[in-house]
Scaffold this active site. Structure first.
Site, PDB file in Angstrom:
ATOM      1  N   GLU A   5       8.005 -15.015 -11.636  1.00 38.65           N
ATOM      2  CA  GLU A   5       7.284 -13.660 -10.900  1.00 38.65           C
ATOM      3  C   GLU A   5       6.674 -12.911 -12.184  1.00 38.65           C
ATOM      4  O   GLU A   5       5.825 -12.332 -12.024  1.00 38.65           O
ATOM      5  CB  GLU A   5       8.374 -13.041 -10.366  1.00 38.65           C
ATOM      6  CG  GLU A   5       8.028 -11.630  -9.520  1.00 38.65           C
ATOM      7  CD  GLU A   5       9.603 -10.995  -8.992  1.00 38.65           C
ATOM      8  OE1 GLU A   5      10.210 -11.472  -9.377  1.00 38.65           O
ATOM      9  OE2 GLU A   5       9.151 -10.289  -8.028  1.00 38.65           O
ATOM     10  N   CYS A  17       0.743  -1.290   0.030  1.00 35.36           N
ATOM     11  CA  CYS A  17       0.072   0.046   0.055  1.00 35.36           C
ATOM     12  C   CYS A  17       0.919   1.314   0.109  1.00 35.36           C
ATOM     13  O   CYS A  17       1.933   1.229   0.611  1.00 35.36           O
ATOM     14  CB  CYS A  17      -0.879   0.078   1.141  1.00 35.36           C
ATOM     15  SG  CYS A  17      -2.094  -1.635   1.239  1.00 35.36           S
ATOM     16  N   LYS A  64       5.764  -4.530  -4.291  1.00 35.12           N
ATOM     17  CA  LYS A  64       7.122  -4.146  -4.104  1.00 35.12           C
ATOM     18  C   LYS A  64       7.663  -4.419  -2.598  1.00 35.12           C
ATOM     19  O   LYS A  64       8.868  -4.852  -2.394  1.00 35.12           O
ATOM     20  CB  LYS A  64       7.468  -2.814  -4.671  1.00 35.12           C
ATOM     21  CG  LYS A  64       9.039  -2.395  -4.737  1.00 35.12           C
ATOM     22  CD  LYS A  64       9.748  -3.312  -5.801  1.00 35.12           C
ATOM     23  CE  LYS A  64      11.279  -2.889  -5.748  1.00 35.12           C
ATOM     24  NZ  LYS A  64      11.815  -4.265  -6.467  1.00 35.12           N
ATOM     25  N   GLU A 100      17.653 -17.402  -8.192  1.00 41.43           N
ATOM     26  CA  GLU A 100      17.267 -15.955  -8.541  1.00 41.43           C
ATOM     27  C   GLU A 100      16.674 -15.928 -10.088  1.00 41.43           C
ATOM     28  O   GLU A 100      15.544 -15.436 -10.160  1.00 41.43           O
ATOM     29  CB  GLU A 100      18.340 -15.012  -8.368  1.00 41.43           C
ATOM     30  CG  GLU A 100      17.860 -13.500  -8.526  1.00 41.43           C
ATOM     31  CD  GLU A 100      16.614 -13.076  -7.974  1.00 41.43           C
ATOM     32  OE1 GLU A 100      16.276 -13.538  -6.969  1.00 41.43           O
ATOM     33  OE2 GLU A 100      16.344 -12.002  -8.356  1.00 41.43           O
ATOM     34  N   ASN A 133      -1.883   2.110   5.592  1.00 43.63           N
ATOM     35  CA  ASN A 133      -0.729   1.039   5.385  1.00 43.63           C
ATOM     36  C   ASN A 133      -0.694   0.093   6.478  1.00 43.63           C
ATOM     37  O   ASN A 133      -0.301   0.599   7.571  1.00 43.63           O
ATOM     38  CB  ASN A 133       0.218   1.465   4.780  1.00 43.63           C
ATOM     39  CG  ASN A 133       1.217   0.564   4.329  1.00 43.63           C
ATOM     40  OD1 ASN A 133       0.965  -0.679   4.212  1.00 43.63           O
ATOM     41  ND2 ASN A 133       2.553   0.987   4.214  1.00 43.63           N
ATOM     42  N   ARG A 158       3.990   0.074  -5.029  1.00 39.89           N
ATOM     43  CA  ARG A 158       3.779  -0.668  -3.571  1.00 39.89           C
ATOM     44  C   ARG A 158       2.307  -1.362  -3.268  1.00 39.89           C
ATOM     45  O   ARG A 158       2.195  -2.374  -2.557  1.00 39.89           O
ATOM     46  CB  ARG A 158       3.521   0.420  -2.507  1.00 39.89           C
ATOM     47  CG  ARG A 158       4.975   1.392  -2.640  1.00 39.89           C
ATOM     48  CD  ARG A 158       4.743   2.527  -1.557  1.00 39.89           C
ATOM     49  NE  ARG A 158       4.572   1.784  -0.117  1.00 39.89           N
ATOM     50  CZ  ARG A 158       5.792   1.685   0.671  1.00 39.89           C
ATOM     51  NH1 ARG A 158       7.107   1.858   0.197  1.00 39.89           N
ATOM     52  NH2 ARG A 158       5.665   1.365   1.937  1.00 39.89           N
ATOM     53  N   HIS A 192      17.031 -37.680  -8.163  1.00 36.14           N
ATOM     54  CA  HIS A 192      16.055 -38.332  -6.836  1.00 36.14           C
ATOM     55  C   HIS A 192      14.811 -38.038  -6.827  1.00 36.14           C
ATOM     56  O   HIS A 192      14.180 -37.962  -6.026  1.00 36.14           O
ATOM     57  CB  HIS A 192      16.681 -37.516  -5.793  1.00 36.14           C
ATOM     58  CG  HIS A 192      18.117 -37.947  -5.494  1.00 36.14           C
ATOM     59  ND1 HIS A 192      18.819 -39.286  -5.413  1.00 36.14           N
ATOM     60  CD2 HIS A 192      19.312 -37.179  -5.966  1.00 36.14           C
ATOM     61  CE1 HIS A 192      20.150 -39.445  -5.407  1.00 36.14           C
ATOM     62  NE2 HIS A 192      20.463 -38.121  -5.666  1.00 36.14           N
TER      63      HIS A 192
HETATM   64  O1  M6R Z   1      12.752  -5.097  -0.052  1.00 33.75           O
HETATM   65  P1  M6R Z   1      13.191  -6.690   0.471  1.00 33.75           P
HETATM   66  O2  M6R Z   1      14.531  -6.832  -0.419  1.00 33.75           O
HETATM   67  O3  M6R Z   1      13.253  -7.026   1.676  1.00 33.75           O
HETATM   68  O4  M6R Z   1      12.175  -7.674  -0.536  1.00 33.75           O
HETATM   69  C1  M6R Z   1      12.228  -8.898  -0.376  1.00 33.75           C
HETATM   70  C2  M6R Z   1      11.570  -9.661  -1.419  1.00 33.75           C
HETATM   71  O5  M6R Z   1      10.092  -9.371  -1.428  1.00 33.75           O
HETATM   72  C3  M6R Z   1      12.163  -9.285  -2.728  1.00 33.75           C
HETATM   73  O6  M6R Z   1      13.277  -9.314  -2.983  1.00 33.75           O
HETATM   74  C4  M6R Z   1      11.099  -9.982  -3.857  1.00 33.75           C
HETATM   75  O7  M6R Z   1      11.263 -11.384  -3.817  1.00 33.75           O
HETATM   76  C5  M6R Z   1      11.361  -9.505  -5.474  1.00 33.75           C
HETATM   77  N1  M6R Z   1      10.094  -9.057  -5.830  1.00 33.75           N
HETATM   78  C6  M6R Z   1      11.788 -10.403  -6.074  1.00 33.75           C
HETATM   79  O8  M6R Z   1      11.838  -9.966  -7.346  1.00 33.75           O
END
Ligand code: M6R
Length: 613
Positions: A492, A2, A608, A485, A104, A27, A508
């Site tokens: 994602e 938010c 985000k 990653e 928020n 956000r 396995h």
């Molecule tokens: O703000 P942060 O680095 O703590 O966020 C952690 C995760 O939510 C963040 O890295 C998320 O996995 C990404 N959106 C992936 O691209």
């Protein structure tokens, strides 16, 4: 999760709020809304499910040719739904009687409060937030300050609240617990702003402050007052605005993610060079003392998602080099595992936003148990930064795309600089070895540039996999951790199911999922496991997989004719191959998403900043 904006001043309030919501949309983007207050006490609320563009269209239609008087203040919100579905009704702001607010966070005891104060009949939404508006209206007699304090004391959970009272249209109130809000007076001294983060304010203010917790904040045009529980004034700690988004912030790119991928060479370079003195790694800019790096007996890295993946890569290099036990923990699991954390443990928390609640709670837990701590954070003044013993700020600048790219590679860069300094202060590296390491790390930016320049080749790979339902990524050691990653990026933003697997583990069980033409990307950059990685790739090829070999220029492939799809990454020291690999995997994911016509920067269901557990 938010985004909140509040404004009081002389500008076109609707436009200030819409622009800020467009910036803060990363956000959360389930719904958007705003409330405008007029000098005569009138209040207008516009809100709807969907992205800010829909709200803008609605507001512009309503105000076209209306010749209305100007609003004097307003609040706005962009939502990531927690309580209550994605509907117009559940969108913020919420109004009850004389109170309108945006929120928020999560109010954990909203049902209990509804019952205790008999608020049920006043509520029209399914949100926890509306209960706060109803409670405030219940307690509001003459004094807004007393009512807000009273209500804040009753709330359990996390909250950042921006509040408007219909009978005080020129004032905005704010209060918070855990969830972030910042505030600042406009450069011209005639307006005041409230926002979830600085990206929304960089155009208007030169300095800002993080609203302290449990401190009542009152905004008037040109003036912000902070009061503690005894009504004593609190002086804020100002931070300078050093992030500028400018224009729509995309710098000519169609998507933030593409821009942020392209920025990596520069921000990696900056993250190294400001921590480099006479060729040596030097963390004095971050006030990190050497004793911190030499004192502890074991290391625990905590983070979520991409940040946790950066920790996993670091472990591959750190543990064998320093000969210290290193564990990397998913922050949301950490405190429930009864981990071995004590005053012999050095905890490295990693977070781009510095607001991820799981990481914050894990950090608090570790510090309560006496662990030493250094956090790697991107956002200045964020909660994790403020609650850490020491902080190293990455130089990534604002990262707006939900999919993390440059935050990840600058986190890795920071980790490598820390590891190098640790190796030096612990006598594992001589000064000469430390300098060689830094000088090799300084080759990373140019190498990432080369990968980005070759994006069309990566786009071809993306076109070959874009219709697949599953994509596997396999490798060993550091390659495996880099693929975790890469796989997260792909799922994602492209919604393709993808799994990264330690390639030795496939047989396995998981190899049962490999069928004719299943795309399998194997990353082969680590000298000590090249032959093992290739034989695992042969195993999936034998089951019909279409294998893409991402390898470095220096790896010699035996019988190269058997590999139809080989992509060569520029060569670096093995431990740094994660950087070109990351850029290549980011670009593959980006092109799949973009060429499928998806919203690359705002993938479904995500936000985000993750401030709920
Ligand atoms: O703000 P942060 O680095 O703590 O966020 C952690 C995760 O939510 C963040 O890295 C998320 O996995 C990404 N959106 C992936 O691209």
């Amino acid at each position: 999760m938010c985004g909140i904006i509040g404004y009081t001043g002389h500008r076109n309030v609707q436009e200030v709020i819409l622009k800020a919501l467009e910036t803060l949309e990363y956000r959360g983007y389930d719904s958007a809304g705003m409330a405008l207050a007029y000098a005569d006490g009138a209040l207008e609320v516009a809100k709807r499910a969907g992205k800010v563009a829909k709200l803008r269209a609605m507001c512009e239609k309503q105000s076209a040719g209306s010749g209305k008087k100007a609003a004097v203040s307003g609040i706005g919100h962009t939502r990531w739904a927690t309580h209550g579905g994605v509907t117009d009704e559940n969108a913020h702001p919420h109004t009850c009687g004389r109170v309108t607010l945006v929120h928020n966070g999560i109010i954990e005891n909203y049902q209990e409060l509804t019952a205790k104060y008999g608020l049920g009949e006043k509520l029209v939404s399914q949100t926890d937030t509306e209960v706060v508006a109803a409670l405030l209206d219940h307690f509001y007699e003459k004094d807004a300050k007393t009512a807000i304090r009273e209500v804040a004391r009753l709330l359990k959970g996390t909250f950042a609240l921006g509040i408007l009272f219909a009978d005080q249209p020129e004032k905005l109130y704010a209060i918070r617990n855990v969830s972030p809000i910042i505030a600042g007076v406009g450069k011209d001294g005639r307006e005041a702003f409230l926002a979830s983060d600085v990206t929304a304010l960089s155009e208007y203010v030169a300095e800002y402050f993080v609203v302290p917790e449990d401190t009542l904040t009152i905004l008037e045009a040109g003036k912000i007052t902070l009061l503690d529980n005894e009504n004593q004034r609190v002086e804020p700690d100002f931070l300078q605005v050093d992030w500028k988004l400018g224009g729509n912030g995309k710098n000519g790119y169609e998507f933030f993610m593409e821009k942020e991928i392209a920025e990596q060479p520069e921000v990696i370079r900056e993250t190294i060079s400001c921590r480099c003195k006479d060729g040596m790694p030097d963390l004095s800019i971050d006030n990190i003392p050497d004793w911190l790096l030499s004192k502890y007996e074991r290391i625990t890295i905590i983070g979520c998602g991409t940040a946790m993946h950066a920790g996993l890569v670091a472990k591959q290099f750190m543990q064998p080099l320093l000969q210290l036990p290193v564990t990397v923990e998913v922050a949301s699991e950490f405190i429930y595992e009864e981990p071995v954390v004590d005053d012999k443990t050095f905890v490295i928390a990693i977070s781009q936003s510095g607001e991820t609640i799981d990481t914050l709670e894990a950090l608090r837990y570790a510090r309560r148990r006496g662990a030493g701590n250094l956090s790697i954070v991107n956002v200045k003044g964020s909660t994790i930064a403020r609650e850490s013993e020491y902080v190293l700020y990455t130089n990534a600048g604002p990262e707006i795309a939900v999919a993390s790219t440059k935050a990840y590679t600058t986190q890795l860069t920071a980790l490598y600089m820390i590891i190098c300094r640790m190796a030096y202060v612990r006598g594992v590296y001589t000064a000469k070895q430390a300098k060689e390491f830094v000088s090799a790390l300084l080759q990373v930016p140019a190498c990432v540039e080369k990968v980005i320049a070759d994006k069309e080749s990566l786009r071809r790979i993306s076109h070959e996999i874009m219709d697949a339902s599953d994509v596997f990524m396999i490798g060993r050691g550091l390659d495996y951790t880099a693929l975790l990653e890469g796989s997260l990026k792909l799922k994602e933003i492209s919604y393709i199911h993808s799994e990264a697997y330690a390639s030795g583990e496939l047989k396995h069980g998981t190899i049962a999922l490999i069928t004719q033409k299943t795309p399998v990307i194997t990353l082969v950059t680590q000298t000590k496991v090249v032959s093992k990685e290739l034989s695992n790739a042969i195993e999936v090829k034998a089951r019909g997989a279409k294998v893409y070999v991402l390898t470095s220029e220096k790896v010699e492939l035996e019988e190269p004719g058997q590999w139809e799809n080989v992509y060569r990454l520029p060569a670096l020291r093995d431990e740094f191959m994660v950087f070109p690999a990351a850029a290549a995997l980011q670009l593959i994911a980006f092109y799949v998403s973009r060429d499928k016509g998806l919203d690359v920067d705002k993938p479904r269901n995500l936000a985000k900043v993750v401030t709920v557990e």
